[in-house]
Design a protein around this motif. Structure first.
Motif, PDB file in Angstrom:
ATOM      1  N   THR A   1       0.858  -1.181   0.000  1.00 14.75           N
ATOM      2  CA  THR A   1       0.000   0.000   0.000  1.00 14.75           C
ATOM      3  C   THR A   1       0.890   1.224   0.000  1.00 14.75           C
ATOM      4  O   THR A   1       1.569   1.500   0.980  1.00 14.75           O
ATOM      5  CB  THR A   1      -0.952   0.008   1.202  1.00 14.75           C
ATOM      6  N   LYS A   2       0.899   1.911  -1.135  1.00 18.86           N
ATOM      7  CA  LYS A   2       1.730   3.104  -1.262  1.00 18.86           C
ATOM      8  C   LYS A   2       1.040   4.306  -0.616  1.00 18.86           C
ATOM      9  O   LYS A   2       1.674   5.101   0.061  1.00 18.86           O
ATOM     10  CB  LYS A   2       2.019   3.375  -2.739  1.00 18.86           C
ATOM     11  N   GLU A   3      -0.262   4.433  -0.829  1.00 23.11           N
ATOM     12  CA  GLU A   3      -1.002   5.551  -0.244  1.00 23.11           C
ATOM     13  C   GLU A   3      -2.374   5.085   0.239  1.00 23.11           C
ATOM     14  O   GLU A   3      -3.064   4.354  -0.465  1.00 23.11           O
ATOM     15  CB  GLU A   3      -1.181   6.679  -1.255  1.00 23.11           C
ATOM     16  N   ALA A   4      -2.732   5.516   1.408  1.00 22.45           N
ATOM     17  CA  ALA A   4      -4.064   5.306   1.981  1.00 22.45           C
ATOM     18  C   ALA A   4      -4.229   6.380   3.047  1.00 22.45           C
ATOM     19  O   ALA A   4      -3.855   6.190   4.194  1.00 22.45           O
ATOM     20  CB  ALA A   4      -4.198   3.916   2.579  1.00 22.45           C
ATOM     21  N   PHE A   5      -4.733   7.541   2.629  1.00 21.95           N
ATOM     22  CA  PHE A   5      -4.792   8.659   3.569  1.00 21.95           C
ATOM     23  C   PHE A   5      -6.086   9.435   3.418  1.00 21.95           C
ATOM     24  O   PHE A   5      -6.800   9.322   2.438  1.00 21.95           O
ATOM     25  CB  PHE A   5      -3.591   9.595   3.407  1.00 21.95           C
ATOM     26  N   ILE A   6      -6.356  10.224   4.455  1.00 23.52           N
ATOM     27  CA  ILE A   6      -7.462  11.169   4.427  1.00 23.52           C
ATOM     28  C   ILE A   6      -6.868  12.557   4.634  1.00 23.52           C
ATOM     29  O   ILE A   6      -5.914  12.724   5.393  1.00 23.52           O
ATOM     30  CB  ILE A   6      -8.537  10.833   5.491  1.00 23.52           C
ATOM     31  N   GLN A   7      -7.412  13.524   3.925  1.00 19.63           N
ATOM     32  CA  GLN A   7      -6.906  14.899   3.978  1.00 19.63           C
ATOM     33  C   GLN A   7      -8.067  15.838   4.235  1.00 19.63           C
ATOM     34  O   GLN A   7      -9.169  15.643   3.710  1.00 19.63           O
ATOM     35  CB  GLN A   7      -6.224  15.252   2.653  1.00 19.63           C
ATOM     36  N   SER A   8      -7.797  16.857   5.024  1.00 20.34           N
ATOM     37  CA  SER A   8      -8.790  17.889   5.272  1.00 20.34           C
ATOM     38  C   SER A   8      -8.087  19.239   5.230  1.00 20.34           C
ATOM     39  O   SER A   8      -6.932  19.360   5.639  1.00 20.34           O
ATOM     40  CB  SER A   8      -9.461  17.699   6.628  1.00 20.34           C
ATOM     41  N   SER A   9      -8.791  20.225   4.716  1.00 18.93           N
ATOM     42  CA  SER A   9      -8.237  21.571   4.644  1.00 18.93           C
ATOM     43  C   SER A   9      -9.231  22.557   5.222  1.00 18.93           C
ATOM     44  O   SER A   9     -10.444  22.414   5.040  1.00 18.93           O
ATOM     45  CB  SER A   9      -7.940  21.955   3.190  1.00 18.93           C
ATOM     46  N   PHE A  10      -8.696  23.525   5.923  1.00 20.00           N
ATOM     47  CA  PHE A  10      -9.519  24.615   6.442  1.00 20.00           C
ATOM     48  C   PHE A  10      -8.657  25.866   6.450  1.00 20.00           C
ATOM     49  O   PHE A  10      -7.503  25.840   6.891  1.00 20.00           O
ATOM     50  CB  PHE A  10     -10.077  24.298   7.832  1.00 20.00           C
ATOM     51  N   GLY A  11      -9.176  26.937   5.897  1.00 20.91           N
ATOM     52  CA  GLY A  11      -8.390  28.163   5.774  1.00 20.91           C
ATOM     53  C   GLY A  11      -7.137  27.911   4.955  1.00 20.91           C
ATOM     54  O   GLY A  11      -7.192  27.338   3.873  1.00 20.91           O
ATOM     55  N   ASN A  12      -5.996  28.291   5.483  1.00 22.79           N
ATOM     56  CA  ASN A  12      -4.717  28.100   4.810  1.00 22.79           C
ATOM     57  C   ASN A  12      -3.948  26.896   5.339  1.00 22.79           C
ATOM     58  O   ASN A  12      -2.745  26.793   5.156  1.00 22.79           O
ATOM     59  CB  ASN A  12      -3.848  29.359   4.965  1.00 22.79           C
ATOM     60  N   THR A  13      -4.652  25.977   6.001  1.00 22.44           N
ATOM     61  CA  THR A  13      -4.014  24.820   6.605  1.00 22.44           C
ATOM     62  C   THR A  13      -4.567  23.537   6.006  1.00 22.44           C
ATOM     63  O   THR A  13      -5.767  23.406   5.795  1.00 22.44           O
ATOM     64  CB  THR A  13      -4.241  24.807   8.127  1.00 22.44           C
ATOM     65  N   SER A  14      -3.672  22.584   5.752  1.00 22.80           N
ATOM     66  CA  SER A  14      -4.045  21.272   5.228  1.00 22.80           C
ATOM     67  C   SER A  14      -3.429  20.208   6.126  1.00 22.80           C
ATOM     68  O   SER A  14      -2.267  20.318   6.522  1.00 22.80           O
ATOM     69  CB  SER A  14      -3.533  21.109   3.793  1.00 22.80           C
ATOM     70  N   ILE A  15      -4.210  19.176   6.446  1.00 21.47           N
ATOM     71  CA  ILE A  15      -3.733  18.077   7.290  1.00 21.47           C
ATOM     72  C   ILE A  15      -4.012  16.761   6.564  1.00 21.47           C
ATOM     73  O   ILE A  15      -5.129  16.529   6.093  1.00 21.47           O
ATOM     74  CB  ILE A  15      -4.438  18.078   8.663  1.00 21.47           C
ATOM     75  N   LYS A  16      -2.966  15.900   6.462  1.00 23.51           N
ATOM     76  CA  LYS A  16      -3.098  14.570   5.858  1.00 23.51           C
ATOM     77  C   LYS A  16      -2.604  13.535   6.853  1.00 23.51           C
ATOM     78  O   LYS A  16      -1.542  13.702   7.442  1.00 23.51           O
ATOM     79  CB  LYS A  16      -2.254  14.434   4.586  1.00 23.51           C
TER      80      LYS A  16
END
Length: 188
Positions: free
Chosen positions: A80-95
């Motif tokens: 598994t090379k990638e299995a992620f969830i990402q969320s962005s709010f304002g100028n910030t991104s979290i993965k």
């Protein structure tokens, strides 16, 4: 209007592949004989979330060098090379999840790619785009007028995968070398 099921299935891409290679020099033999299925999936969930999955299941048949090295009739390995969830709010991104982190680009070398380990188990015969190894990671990115800031945390870092002993691409760097130590028995 698309059905609910079609909206969830349409972002998926499934690849089925079989690879075979034969060594024409001594010893003549099959080197690779393997099948794989790969699932790639990426979609937005609602307004604030994005998920991505890139996973592959490999089946190495009895005459593949990897199955022979393990002395197995067949060998099954997943990656598994990638299995992620990402969320962005304002100028910030979290993965969060399994990810590949790439810093910079170079045409023929990976000198700027120092965070993501590589699969070098079959020397240069693994396609470049498939050679990166995913690892569990948390990435926080902040976008500001003075630049993009990135903070990442890897709880259990992965390292490059080298050829396993007994496979067709394994080279023992110490083969043929012996260490001779002379002991001076003179009494001074």
């Amino acid at each position: 209007k698309d059905s609910f099921v079609n909206q969830w299935i349409s972002p998926a891409r499934i690849t089925v592949k079989h690879e075979s290679s034969y060594r024409t020099s001594e010893p003549e033999q099959v080197v690779n004989n393997r099948s794989s299925i790969r699932l790639e999936y990426a979609t937005s969930i609602g307004t604030y979330f994005f998920v991505q999955l890139d996973t592959k299941l490999n089946l190495y048949w009895a005459d593949d060098h990897r199955a022979q090295a393990e002395e197995e009739e067949y060998l099954v390995e997943g990656n598994t090379k990638e299995a992620f969830i990402q969320s962005s709010f304002g100028n910030t991104s979290i993965k969060a999840g399994y990810q590949v982190l790439i810093w910079g680009e170079s045409e023929l070398a990976t000198v700027t790619d120092v965070v993501s380990p590589r699969d070098s188990s079959e020397f240069l015969f693994i396609p470049f785009e498939e050679s990166r190894i995913g690892q569990p990671m948390l990435i926080v990115e902040q976008f500001s007028p003075i630049g993009e800031w990135q903070l990442f945390f890897i709880p259990t870092p992965s390292f490059d995968h080298l050829p396993k002993e007994g496979t067709a691409y394994f080279v023992d760097p110490f083969t043929g070398l012996s260490v001779v130590t002379e002991i001076d028995s003179r009494d001074d």
